[in-house]
Design an enzyme around this catalytic site. Sequence first.
Site: not given
Ligand code: LMR
Length: 394
Positions: A208, A243
């Site tokens: 990921d 992001k």
């Molecule tokens: C996070 O980890 O804060 C981000 O990836 C947003 C989410 O969807 O959790």
Amino acid sequence: MLTNLKEQPKDKILGLMSMYREDPRPTKIDLGVGVYKNAEGVTPVMRAVKAAEARLVQQQTSKAYVGLAGDPAYGAAMTDLLLADSVARERLAAVATPGGTGAVRQAFELVRLANPDVRVFVSDPTWPNHVSILGYLGIPVVKYRYFDSETRAVDFDGMMEDLADVTSDDVVLLHGCCHNPTGANLNLTQWQAVIDLINEKGCLPMIDIAYQGFGDGLEEDAAATRLVASSVPELLIAASCSKNFGIYRERTGLLIAMGEKADTTAITQGNLNHLNRQNYSFPPDHGARVVTEILTDPELKADWMAELEDMRLGMLALRQQLADELQRLSGSDRFGFIAQHRGMFSQIGTTPDMVENLRAEHAIYMVSDSRMNVAGLNAQSVPVLARAIIEVGI
Ligand code: LMR
């Protein structure tokens, strides 16, 4: 029938967003959800994204369906960004997905199609939604040790010990860079040892990668993914553009499935297309098209890379400032890990009660597992956070 529905468990990251919004205190600091913010607390539309969108408005002549896998040019451009020349393209099947989460979900569904008895090994801790989606799909989760709560670095011995239980029926989920939530990452020697274990066990690795460019740089952050791709027979990669292109709400992700030989690619591609069709038919296109426009235009790409690099360096500077401030206030080096971690997050290592104290007494919001989003800080709020951390006794 709808009266049979039961309340669903709250998502611990997303729950914070509404709590923060409703907090009237003007001094509040949001270190919760993983969204980049600049020093003014704004999540900007990146310059290259604005320019690419303007071009699309001018040039796009149709909004007709594209294809179940999305625009092939998007898949190709993202594959180049992620994998460079580490693997032959004939071995790769890929689909555009609604965000990185969509890619993760489709990857899990794909492996369940391939092996109904699959188990997925996840780091402890991992992004909570990994565990949640796996639970929803009824796929057994096995946690492997990852984080040393004392040193706040990777517990590599523990990780390897736990991964020794992996079998050829299992998937091992790894974070390509900028581990979420801890911020602690494997070095390339450790990645090589993980690769050796994967090859020895014959399991399927899944990476990921949602923060390429937020850690040590665009190329550096892809190095582990490329090393794995060039060293194992099969691999899944779930990538997010949320992001690094700042296009969170456009839902732009990609799932790549790499096979051992080119002759299985068509079947794998057919399965990926089928899963898209069953779940939502065609993947969203706008964000993917913006990304393609940027990655295939040298000028836009250079500007995007420059802005991304500024964001990365800004987060690194905040990490250093916070570590220095905490060193000064605590008289110890025990917070030095904050400067060593990479990406948006650091898990600072405290109890949910202390995290709650930070919220109640100091209007500082972080996830209950003590994950903070470094990008939620600025030069003025770093000393405020540092004082609060010391005051609540972390
Ligand atoms: C996070 O980890 O804060 C981000 O990836 C947003 C989410 O969807 O959790």
